[in-house]
Design an enzyme around this catalytic site. Structure first.
Site, PDB file in Angstrom:
ATOM      1  N   HIS A  33       1.327  -1.175   0.545  1.00 63.37           N
ATOM      2  CA  HIS A  33      -0.118   0.148   0.309  1.00 63.37           C
ATOM      3  C   HIS A  33       1.174   1.124  -0.240  1.00 63.37           C
ATOM      4  O   HIS A  33       2.117   1.167   0.490  1.00 63.37           O
ATOM      5  CB  HIS A  33      -0.968   0.158   1.107  1.00 63.37           C
ATOM      6  CG  HIS A  33      -1.828  -1.377   1.804  1.00 63.37           C
ATOM      7  ND1 HIS A  33      -2.767  -1.612   0.994  1.00 63.37           N
ATOM      8  CD2 HIS A  33      -1.355  -2.165   2.353  1.00 63.37           C
ATOM      9  CE1 HIS A  33      -2.618  -3.256   1.122  1.00 63.37           C
ATOM     10  NE2 HIS A  33      -2.623  -3.424   2.166  1.00 63.37           N
ATOM     11  N   ARG A 124     -10.121  -4.402  -5.375  1.00 59.14           N
ATOM     12  CA  ARG A 124     -10.418  -5.302  -4.234  1.00 59.14           C
ATOM     13  C   ARG A 124     -12.295  -5.183  -3.292  1.00 59.14           C
ATOM     14  O   ARG A 124     -11.987  -4.011  -3.048  1.00 59.14           O
ATOM     15  CB  ARG A 124      -9.548  -4.945  -3.338  1.00 59.14           C
ATOM     16  CG  ARG A 124      -8.872  -5.823  -2.550  1.00 59.14           C
ATOM     17  CD  ARG A 124      -7.894  -5.278  -1.561  1.00 59.14           C
ATOM     18  NE  ARG A 124      -7.725  -5.611  -0.369  1.00 59.14           N
ATOM     19  CZ  ARG A 124      -6.975  -5.394   0.896  1.00 59.14           C
ATOM     20  NH1 ARG A 124      -6.615  -3.998   1.107  1.00 59.14           N
ATOM     21  NH2 ARG A 124      -6.043  -7.056   1.873  1.00 59.14           N
ATOM     22  N   ASP A 251       3.206  -6.988   1.949  1.00 59.38           N
ATOM     23  CA  ASP A 251       2.392  -5.588   2.990  1.00 59.38           C
ATOM     24  C   ASP A 251       2.855  -4.926   3.157  1.00 59.38           C
ATOM     25  O   ASP A 251       1.805  -4.119   4.590  1.00 59.38           O
ATOM     26  CB  ASP A 251       1.825  -7.019   3.752  1.00 59.38           C
ATOM     27  CG  ASP A 251      -0.029  -6.230   4.325  1.00 59.38           C
ATOM     28  OD1 ASP A 251      -0.512  -5.734   2.955  1.00 59.38           O
ATOM     29  OD2 ASP A 251      -0.407  -7.338   5.600  1.00 59.38           O
TER      30      ASP A 251
END
Length: 296
Positions: A33, A124, A251
């Site tokens: 992210h 998503r 992640d």
């Protein structure tokens, strides 16, 4: 109504270790992210935490340190449905960075076409109850028929207990379905637990892919001397059984976590997940290159 704390949380290590494992040429981090900078990309009012900025330049520097050449940036609920932070990072990545967007189920077709042209490869949906009222799966399946028209896949994030109901429903998707973080199973319960067994059965359907990311999330309570051992074991089993449909990611920058993982350690754990170099290249290079359609 819950009140969002304005206190900023640093969710990543500013100086992660340098991994000993040398990754193959073209390695892809398929799940990260980016947050902010908030001066340019404000956080969404509906967010559940206020992280420190984790901007694209910091991500790019991390990838240079880790030996990662390609990446898929996943839009976060921190920024909500304003996908600009990812879109601009795709542009800055000059073909080596692609994206996965957050959208409403009634998103216009025109916006889906625009996202696809901008370098997004999927959308998503979060079914995590702690991230708010989960969306019903039926409208998502209906949306998948429109995703198919523009070449976008479906990515899903859910608590492990939900796999028993969501799995059969998601099997009706008109596009491939990517399951985040090994279905968020509890690795400490072992491979025979019904949730992990349900994930294995689901993966027998070629419609599904799974991210063997999140060894730190599914084994989050392990003591430091046993950290991620149980998560590694489940990830290895998935790779051994479904090597052509596994993907991997760090992640980064690790929001909503029990601790701050070391990204260098996560890379080094790949040597235990995929001791066979052929599997390492399959999962980190060939699978993402083909599935996300990176420019040659």
């Amino acid at each position: 109504m819950s009140v969002i704390s304005s206190e900023r949380v640093l969710t990543y290590l500013r100086q992660p270790s340098r991994p000993a494992l040398r990754l193959p040429v073209g390695a892809c981090d398929a799940h990260v992210h980016v947050f902010g900078p908030t001066s340019t990309y404000p956080y969404a009012p509906q967010r559940h935490m206020t992280p420190e900025d984790a901007p694209r330049d910091t991500l790019f520097a991390l990838h240079r340190q880790l030996g990662i050449e390609r990446c898929v940036i996943v839009q976060s609920v921190v920024h909500g449905l304003d996908n600009r932070v990812v879109e601009d990072a795709i542009v800055a990545g000059a073909g080596r960075y692609l994206g996965v967007a957050l959208v409403d189920v009634d998103v216009p077709d025109e916006e889906l076409r625009r996202l696809a042209a901008a370098g997004f490869r999927g959308v998503r949906f979060n079914f995590m109850q702690r991230l708010g009222a989960p969306i019903a799966v039926e409208p998502v399946i209906a949306l998948s028929r429109r995703l198919a028209e523009v070449g976008l896949h479906l990515q899903v994030h859910f608590e492990s207990a939900l796999i028993h109901g969501l799995g059969p429903a998601l099997a009706h998707s008109a596009v491939p379905v990517v399951i985040d973080h090994m279905g968020r199973v509890d690795a400490s319960l072992g491979a025979e637990h019904p949730d992990f067994q349900a994930l294995l059965r689901l993966m027998e359907n070629p419609l599904f892919r799974v991210k063997v990311s999140g060894i730190d999330r599914i084994d989050a309570q392990a003591p430091p001397e046993r950290r991620y051992v149980a998560g590694v074991a489940l990830a290895r089993q998935l790779v051994e059984r479904f090597p052509e449909r596994c993907l991997w990611g760090t992640d980064w920058p690790h929001p909503n976590h029990t601790h701050v993982p070391d990204d260098g350690a996560l890379v080094d754990a790949l040597a235990q997940i995929m001791p066979d170099r052929t599997h390492l290249e399959q999962v980190l290079v060939h699978n993402p290159m083909q599935f996300y359609r990176f420019p040659a």
